[in-house]
Design an enzyme around this catalytic site. Structure first.
Site, PDB file in Angstrom:
ATOM      1  N   ASN A 256       0.825  -1.212   0.000  1.00 21.83           N
ATOM      2  CA  ASN A 256       0.000   0.000   0.000  1.00 21.83           C
ATOM      3  C   ASN A 256       0.854   1.254   0.000  1.00 21.83           C
ATOM      4  OD1 ASN A 256      -2.633  -0.990  -0.120  1.00 21.83           O
ATOM      5  ND2 ASN A 256      -2.747  -1.335   2.072  1.00 21.83           N
TER       6      ASN A 256
ATOM      7  N   GLU B  19      -6.047  -7.309   5.469  1.00 20.74           N
ATOM      8  CA  GLU B  19      -5.428  -8.299   4.588  1.00 20.74           C
ATOM      9  C   GLU B  19      -5.558  -9.718   5.125  1.00 20.74           C
ATOM     10  OE1 GLU B  19      -1.976  -6.754   7.181  1.00 20.74           O
ATOM     11  OE2 GLU B  19      -3.954  -6.108   6.466  1.00 20.74           O
TER      12      GLU B  19
END
Length: 443
Positions: free
Chosen positions: A326, A361
């Site tokens: 990210n 996640e």
């Protein structure tokens, strides 16, 4: 237009009007400070009466000087002669009583000197300052020598100085044994100004035309102006806050009348939200079950496990170093990882297995009729497939796994914690691995 909107518009107009007025006042004050608040003191030597010529003869020298006046200046003729260690001539301009009572020149920020020389050589300008701790009665040399030395030229004209350029003469500090704290420039009480020939003035005949001096400053200091403006801004914003407080109080009184209705609407919205959350069982990004959907599946599998005793395995896995993905490539690439991972895993498990996006996640697989050994085999198979797959083009993606088995009658928190601990062990031991945690009975 409703009355509420009108009130708000009026309140906004009042505040904006005050701020606009304050901005105008500030701009006018700054413009006036720059152009109209000058404080000027001028000494025209053609008219000023308290001017005398001086020479080193008072110290045993032989130099001579004469001074004549015109309507606009003083004409100085002199001859510098040997006979004194440092021959000099000059003029003295007395302010106040010339001794202890003088003028405060510290408020001025510029000093202009109109002096045209007839020959070469530097000129000293002394601002002689009175200090009660240093002054010796009837001893003019005890007045502090705030000095600047310059070489006048016919053009540009006049010479301009700022107070910061002055210093206290070193010879005077040494001669009077002045400590460092008293050897600072002080222009707050100047009873005497002297203009003398400088250190490199040549011996022989010379002359000056001195028109005068001008001291220029401001009627109000910049610090005082800024302080006043800041105080004005503070008071204005305080007034705005008070206005806002009363407006808020008035609005609160109006809103109190509608409070019950708003509470009812809020309760209705909360019920609607609760029903929506209960009906929403799917993660919108990956299409997997979310935690709400997992709750129903878990309850069903627990009931089946308690009834039949058939094995049920619980697997939790997450993406290694997902935060770096990210941070490096952005959240859109991170979302792409999650979507592709869910598709890959969904294609490798049975229709009866449940894939859940646990959060962020992290994912969970709940497999019925599956022993812990088979679950570990499936986890290893998934791990290798993920490692080999191209979930994103930017970099390889791997996952760490924790596997356990549900025990009949066991609290869900217990086997979830066991699987989570196994996942943590996988991460601690290098990531991209499978760790199995079996149930251990305690007696």
């Amino acid at each position: 237009m409703s009355s509420t909107v009108m009130r708000k518009a009026y309140a906004l107009f009042r505040m904006n009007f005050l701020i606009i007025v304050l901005l105008v006042v500030t701009a006018v004050a700054m413009f006036a400070y720059r152009h109209f608040l000058d404080d000027i003191m001028e000494i025209n030597l053609g008219e000023y009466p308290y001017v005398v010529a001086s020479a080193d003869s008072v110290d045993g020298g032989t130099s001579a000087i004469t001074m004549t006046r015109t309507d606009s200046s003083a004409i100085i003729e002199y001859e510098l002669r040997e006979g004194y260690a440092y021959p000099y001539v000059g003029i003295k301009i007395y302010l106040g009583d010339g001794k202890t009572m003088g003028r405060d020149l510290s408020k001025f920020d510029s000093v202009f000197v109109w002096l045209k020389p007839r020959n070469e050589g530097s000129v000293r300008l002394y601002m002689r300052g009175y200090d009660s701790a240093l002054y010796r009665k009837n001893d003019e040399t005890s007045l502090k020598f705030n000095e600047i030395e310059f070489t006048p030229t016919k053009e540009p004209y006049p010479a301009v100085f700022v107070p910061q350029e002055f210093r206290v003469a070193g010879w005077w500090v040494s001669q009077n044994e002045i400590n460092v704290h008293k050897a600072r420039v002080d222009l707050s009480n100047i009873p005497l100004i002297e203009i003398q020939t400088g250190t490199n003035a040549p011996l022989g005949y010379g002359g000056w035309e001195v028109k005068g001096l001008r001291f220029k400053g401001k009627k109000i200091s910049q610090v005082d102006l800024v302080t006043t403006l800041v105080a004005l801004w503070f008071v204005t914003f305080l007034i705005i806050l008070i206005i806002r407080f009363f407006d808020y109080s008035r609005e609160r009184a109006i809103n109190r009348k509608k409070q019950e209705e708003l509470k009812k609407n809020l309760r209705a919205l909360e019920i609607e939200k609760s029903e929506y959350e209960k009906s929403s069982k799917e993660d919108p990004l990956t299409g997997c079950l979310n935690r709400a959907g997992f709750g129903g599946v878990l309850l069903r599998e627990q009931e089946k496990l308690n009834r039949t005793g058939g094995p049920v395995s619980f697997m939790i896995f997450d993406i290694d170093h997902f935060k770096e993905v990210n941070d490096t490539y952005g959240h859109l690439v991170g979302d792409e990882v999650l979507v592709n991972l869910a598709k890959l895993v969904q294609g490798m498990i049975r229709n009866t297995d449940s894939l859940v996006r646990w959060g962020g996640e992290e994912f969970v697989i709940l497999s019925d009729d599956t022993s812990i050994q088979n679950a570990a085999f499936l986890a290893e198979k998934l791990r290798k497939a993920i490692e080999s797959a191209t979930l994103i083009t930017q970099q390889q993606v791997t996952c760490s796994f924790g596997v356990t088995e549900m025990i009949p009658g066991e609290d869900p928190k217990s086997f979830i914690a066991r699987a989570d601990k196994a996942l943590y062990s996988s991460k601690e031991n290098g990531r991209n691995r499978v760790t199995v945690a079996t149930f251990k009975r305690t007696h």
